[in-house]
Design an enzyme around this catalytic site. Structure first.
Site, PDB file in Angstrom:
ATOM      1  N   HIS A   1       0.823  -1.211   0.000  1.00 11.91           N
ATOM      2  CA  HIS A   1       0.000   0.000   0.000  1.00 11.91           C
ATOM      3  C   HIS A   1       0.857   1.261   0.000  1.00 11.91           C
ATOM      4  O   HIS A   1       1.176   1.810   1.053  1.00 11.91           O
ATOM      5  CB  HIS A   1      -0.888  -0.025   1.253  1.00 11.91           C
ATOM      6  CG  HIS A   1      -2.042   0.899   1.184  1.00 11.91           C
ATOM      7  ND1 HIS A   1      -3.274   0.560   1.680  1.00 11.91           N
ATOM      8  CD2 HIS A   1      -2.175   2.150   0.683  1.00 11.91           C
ATOM      9  CE1 HIS A   1      -4.117   1.566   1.479  1.00 11.91           C
ATOM     10  NE2 HIS A   1      -3.466   2.536   0.887  1.00 11.91           N
TER      11      HIS A   1
ATOM     12  N   HIS B   1       1.339   5.156  -2.050  1.00 16.36           N
ATOM     13  CA  HIS B   1       0.899   6.141  -3.045  1.00 16.36           C
ATOM     14  C   HIS B   1       2.155   6.791  -3.609  1.00 16.36           C
ATOM     15  O   HIS B   1       2.833   7.527  -2.891  1.00 16.36           O
ATOM     16  CB  HIS B   1       0.002   7.196  -2.394  1.00 16.36           C
ATOM     17  CG  HIS B   1      -1.272   6.625  -1.845  1.00 16.36           C
ATOM     18  ND1 HIS B   1      -2.424   6.508  -2.590  1.00 16.36           N
ATOM     19  CD2 HIS B   1      -1.559   6.100  -0.628  1.00 16.36           C
ATOM     20  CE1 HIS B   1      -3.377   5.957  -1.852  1.00 16.36           C
ATOM     21  NE2 HIS B   1      -2.872   5.693  -0.654  1.00 16.36           N
ATOM     22  N   LEU B   2       2.451   6.474  -4.852  1.00 12.93           N
ATOM     23  CA  LEU B   2       3.676   7.025  -5.460  1.00 12.93           C
ATOM     24  C   LEU B   2       3.366   8.218  -6.364  1.00 12.93           C
ATOM     25  O   LEU B   2       4.280   8.808  -6.938  1.00 12.93           O
ATOM     26  CB  LEU B   2       4.452   5.930  -6.199  1.00 12.93           C
ATOM     27  CG  LEU B   2       4.861   4.730  -5.329  1.00 12.93           C
ATOM     28  CD1 LEU B   2       5.762   3.770  -6.106  1.00 12.93           C
ATOM     29  CD2 LEU B   2       5.550   5.150  -4.040  1.00 12.93           C
ATOM     30  N   ARG B   3       2.086   8.531  -6.503  1.00 12.71           N
ATOM     31  CA  ARG B   3       1.606   9.814  -7.069  1.00 12.71           C
ATOM     32  C   ARG B   3       1.815  10.003  -8.570  1.00 12.71           C
ATOM     33  O   ARG B   3       1.215  10.905  -9.137  1.00 12.71           O
ATOM     34  CB  ARG B   3       2.222  11.002  -6.336  1.00 12.71           C
ATOM     35  CG  ARG B   3       1.930  11.030  -4.866  1.00 12.71           C
ATOM     36  CD  ARG B   3       0.448  11.271  -4.590  1.00 12.71           C
ATOM     37  NE  ARG B   3       0.193  11.449  -3.172  1.00 12.71           N
ATOM     38  CZ  ARG B   3      -0.824  10.886  -2.534  1.00 12.71           C
ATOM     39  NH1 ARG B   3      -1.687  10.102  -3.173  1.00 12.71           N
ATOM     40  NH2 ARG B   3      -1.004  11.096  -1.246  1.00 12.71           N
TER      41      ARG B   3
ATOM     42  N   ASN C   1      -4.835   5.715  -7.243  1.00  8.28           N
ATOM     43  CA  ASN C   1      -5.502   7.034  -7.230  1.00  8.28           C
ATOM     44  C   ASN C   1      -4.572   8.127  -7.736  1.00  8.28           C
ATOM     45  O   ASN C   1      -4.304   9.118  -7.060  1.00  8.28           O
ATOM     46  CB  ASN C   1      -6.061   7.365  -5.831  1.00  8.28           C
ATOM     47  CG  ASN C   1      -4.999   7.449  -4.749  1.00  8.28           C
ATOM     48  OD1 ASN C   1      -3.928   6.863  -4.878  1.00  8.28           O
ATOM     49  ND2 ASN C   1      -5.281   8.169  -3.689  1.00  8.28           N
TER      50      ASN C   1
ATOM     51  N   HIS D   1      -5.684  -1.079   5.355  1.00  6.76           N
ATOM     52  CA  HIS D   1      -5.547  -0.234   6.556  1.00  6.76           C
ATOM     53  C   HIS D   1      -6.678  -0.403   7.588  1.00  6.76           C
ATOM     54  O   HIS D   1      -7.372   0.562   7.924  1.00  6.76           O
ATOM     55  CB  HIS D   1      -5.359   1.234   6.196  1.00  6.76           C
ATOM     56  CG  HIS D   1      -6.239   1.803   5.110  1.00  6.76           C
ATOM     57  ND1 HIS D   1      -7.577   1.589   5.037  1.00  6.76           N
ATOM     58  CD2 HIS D   1      -5.930   2.597   4.056  1.00  6.76           C
ATOM     59  CE1 HIS D   1      -8.070   2.231   3.991  1.00  6.76           C
ATOM     60  NE2 HIS D   1      -7.083   2.840   3.381  1.00  6.76           N
TER      61      HIS D   1
ATOM     62  N   ASP E   1       0.737   2.667   3.693  1.00  9.93           N
ATOM     63  CA  ASP E   1      -0.151   3.743   3.206  1.00  9.93           C
ATOM     64  C   ASP E   1       0.649   5.034   3.048  1.00  9.93           C
ATOM     65  O   ASP E   1       0.166   6.130   3.348  1.00  9.93           O
ATOM     66  CB  ASP E   1      -1.369   3.941   4.119  1.00  9.93           C
ATOM     67  CG  ASP E   1      -2.490   4.701   3.395  1.00  9.93           C
ATOM     68  OD1 ASP E   1      -2.316   5.090   2.232  1.00  9.93           O
ATOM     69  OD2 ASP E   1      -3.547   4.892   4.013  1.00  9.93           O
TER      70      ASP E   1
ATOM     71  N   PRO F   1      -5.651  14.267   3.507  1.00  8.15           N
ATOM     72  CA  PRO F   1      -5.239  13.241   4.464  1.00  8.15           C
ATOM     73  C   PRO F   1      -4.040  12.453   3.940  1.00  8.15           C
ATOM     74  O   PRO F   1      -3.908  12.251   2.736  1.00  8.15           O
ATOM     75  CB  PRO F   1      -6.473  12.335   4.535  1.00  8.15           C
ATOM     76  CG  PRO F   1      -7.108  12.450   3.179  1.00  8.15           C
ATOM     77  CD  PRO F   1      -6.813  13.858   2.700  1.00  8.15           C
TER      78      PRO F   1
HETATM   79  O1  DOR Z   1      -4.836   9.259   4.213  1.00  9.39           O
HETATM   80  C1  DOR Z   1      -5.018   8.821   3.105  1.00  9.39           C
HETATM   81  N1  DOR Z   1      -4.324   9.313   2.059  1.00  9.39           N
HETATM   82  N2  DOR Z   1      -5.903   7.861   2.931  1.00  9.39           N
HETATM   83  C2  DOR Z   1      -6.266   7.452   1.693  1.00  9.39           C
HETATM   84  O2  DOR Z   1      -7.072   6.587   1.585  1.00  9.39           O
HETATM   85  C3  DOR Z   1      -5.688   8.095   0.494  1.00  9.39           C
HETATM   86  C4  DOR Z   1      -4.368   8.672   0.800  1.00  9.39           C
HETATM   87  C5  DOR Z   1      -3.860   9.592  -0.270  1.00  9.39           C
HETATM   88  O3  DOR Z   1      -3.936   9.258  -1.464  1.00  9.39           O
HETATM   89  O4  DOR Z   1      -3.330  10.644   0.071  1.00  9.39           O
END
Ligand code: DOR
Length: 433
Positions: A58, A60-62, A92, A237, A310, A328
């Site tokens: 999990h 997020h590499l953006r 995402n 998570h 995450d 977040p």
């Molecule tokens: O805190 C979070 N940030 N929860 C998520 O589900 C998405 C993530 C994000 O992409 O920043």
């Protein structure tokens, strides 16, 4: 491919547990295990543990779309520094990972960075909008094994049922390996407007909350759907004591469910929000001491299969907002091992189970990752110093962002070296490329 590498003086985590032995790596795999080995490069690692590289389910590499906060390259470098040799990248991005073109782009960027394996996950629904299923078969043919709408849960139960049935029919495209549907469990009609956990602290602070039930009801629903469809589901998570209890019961009933917990959900609680510092804003939100205890119990008894990060980088100008307005998410890749090693009552072997072996199995990459340190195995390894201490500094990280909630915290456990495909990508805590 660099020349041979020897690691000497450490304990190695082989098929039968820990033993003291040197390791010799040549041509991408482990060539020898035994006493008195040397290589073109010899890493003296007394007091360290040689383990299979970590696998993060999990991150997020953006990239594409959010390169100001992180790129595949900077994220993969942070991962390598954290001891990871494989990372599942969340979909995402912008555009969403719901087409062959975006999958290929991430695969190419990951190959160019050559710092760890980055496996793109695909979205369950187009645009993560929760309505139309993504072309999963096409993405599975490209190597995608993991689907999620992370950042949001699939709200509609009929859509989720269809997704599970569809995924359950696709393993023939993946050499018989199961396709995993992973769920961000959040019923939005309950959580909407909430910016922290709903409880004593949200009342005291006058901040709108997200109840634990927003997570628990979706876990409950998806356990029912796993029973109905027979398809595998992975809970992302998990942050609530109720969620842990439901996963435990589902496993006892023999249902095909797995679960992860993040490092922040067992190290920080909702009282941190009293600082009003948006670095503590995350979804699902930081919960209570009771939830933390349940997650720790779940990790110890195998209910929670994996520790995930995450990892969610955000630029400082995005986070430089009120708690309500800030996005977040918090960094995780470069602190995960040390946090788990410092805060959990687990042995190094147990930590490797939940940070490497189990997540490799869930992601279906256990032919190359999460393997015992033994002759003939692929050299995707990390060399850990479980006793050494260091102080967290966001600006010293490889990530493009600095939003760590652990700034200034003293932690025990250092990733000394990471070896990926037989190459030394991290040496003495420094990335080599
Ligand atoms: O805190 C979070 N940030 N929860 C998520 O589900 C998405 C993530 C994000 O992409 O920043």
């Amino acid at each position: 491919m660099s020349g041979s590498i020897a690691i000497t003086g450490a304990e190695i985590l082989g098929a039968n547990g820990l033993e003291v032995a040197d390791v010799l790596i040549t041509d991408g795999s482990i060539a020898e295990v035994g006493p008195n080995l040397s290589g073109d490069v010899t890493l003296v690692a007394d007091g360290c543990v040689v383990a299979p590289g970590f696998v993060d389910l999990h991150a997020h590499l953006r990239e594409p779309g959010g390169e100001e906060a992180e790129t595949i390259e900077t994220g993969a470098r942070g991962a390598a520094l954290g001891g990871y040799t494989a990372v599942v990248a969340m979909p995402n991005t912008s555009p969403t990972v719901d087409s062959a073109a975006v999958v290929r782009q991430i695969q190419e960027l990951s190959a160019a960075a050559d710092l760890c394996d980055v496996f793109p996950s695909g979205a369950i629904t187009i645009g993560r909008a929760g309505e139309q299923l993504a072309p999963m078969a096409e993405l599975v043919r490209l190597g995608v094994r993991f689907f999620t709408d992370d950042g949001a849960g699939v709200q509609n139960e009929r859509t989720m049922r269809s997704a599970l049935e569809y995924a359950g029919s696709l393993s023939h495209l993946a050499d018989g390996r199961p396709i995993v549907l992973a769920q961000h469990c959040e019923i939005e009609s309950l959580s909407r407007g909430g910016i922290m956990h709903e409880g004593e602290w949200s009342s005291r602070l006058g901040m709108p909350g997200q109840p634990a039930e927003a997570e628990e009801l979706m876990i409950m629903r998806d356990i029912a759907l796993a029973r109905l469809t027979g398809s595998r589901i992975h809970f992302q998570h998990v942050s609530t004591a109720g969620g842990v209890a439901m996963v435990r019961a589902a496993k006892e009933a023999g249902l095909p469910v797995t679960a992860e917990a993040t490092t922040h959900h067992f190290t920080l609680d909702d009282s941190a929000c009293a600082t009003f510092d948006p670095v503590y804003k995350v979804h699902p939100p930081l919960r209570t001491a009771t939830d933390i205890a349940a997650i720790k119990d779940g990790l110890a008894d195998g209910t929670i299969d994996a520790i995930a990060t995450d990892h969610a980088p955000h630029t400082s100008h995005a986070k430089d907002a009120t708690f309500a307005d800030a996005p977040p998410g918090m960094l995780g890749l470069e602190t995960a091992f040390a946090l788990a090693n410092t805060e959990l009552d687990l042995s190094t072997e147990q930590l490797v189970q939940v940070m490497s072996i189990n997540p490799a199995g869930i992601a279906g990459i256990d032919d190359h990752h999460g393997r015992p340190v033994a002759v003939g195995e692929p050299a995707n390894l990390t060399v850990l110093d479980p006793e050494a201490t260091w102080t967290v500094s966001g600006s010293a990280m490889a990530s493009r962002s600095t939003n760590t909630p652990y700034e200034g915290r003293r932690l025990r456990g250092i990733v000394r070296h990471t070896i990926y495909h037989g190459d030394l990508v991290v040496q003495e805590g420094t990335a080599t490329r």
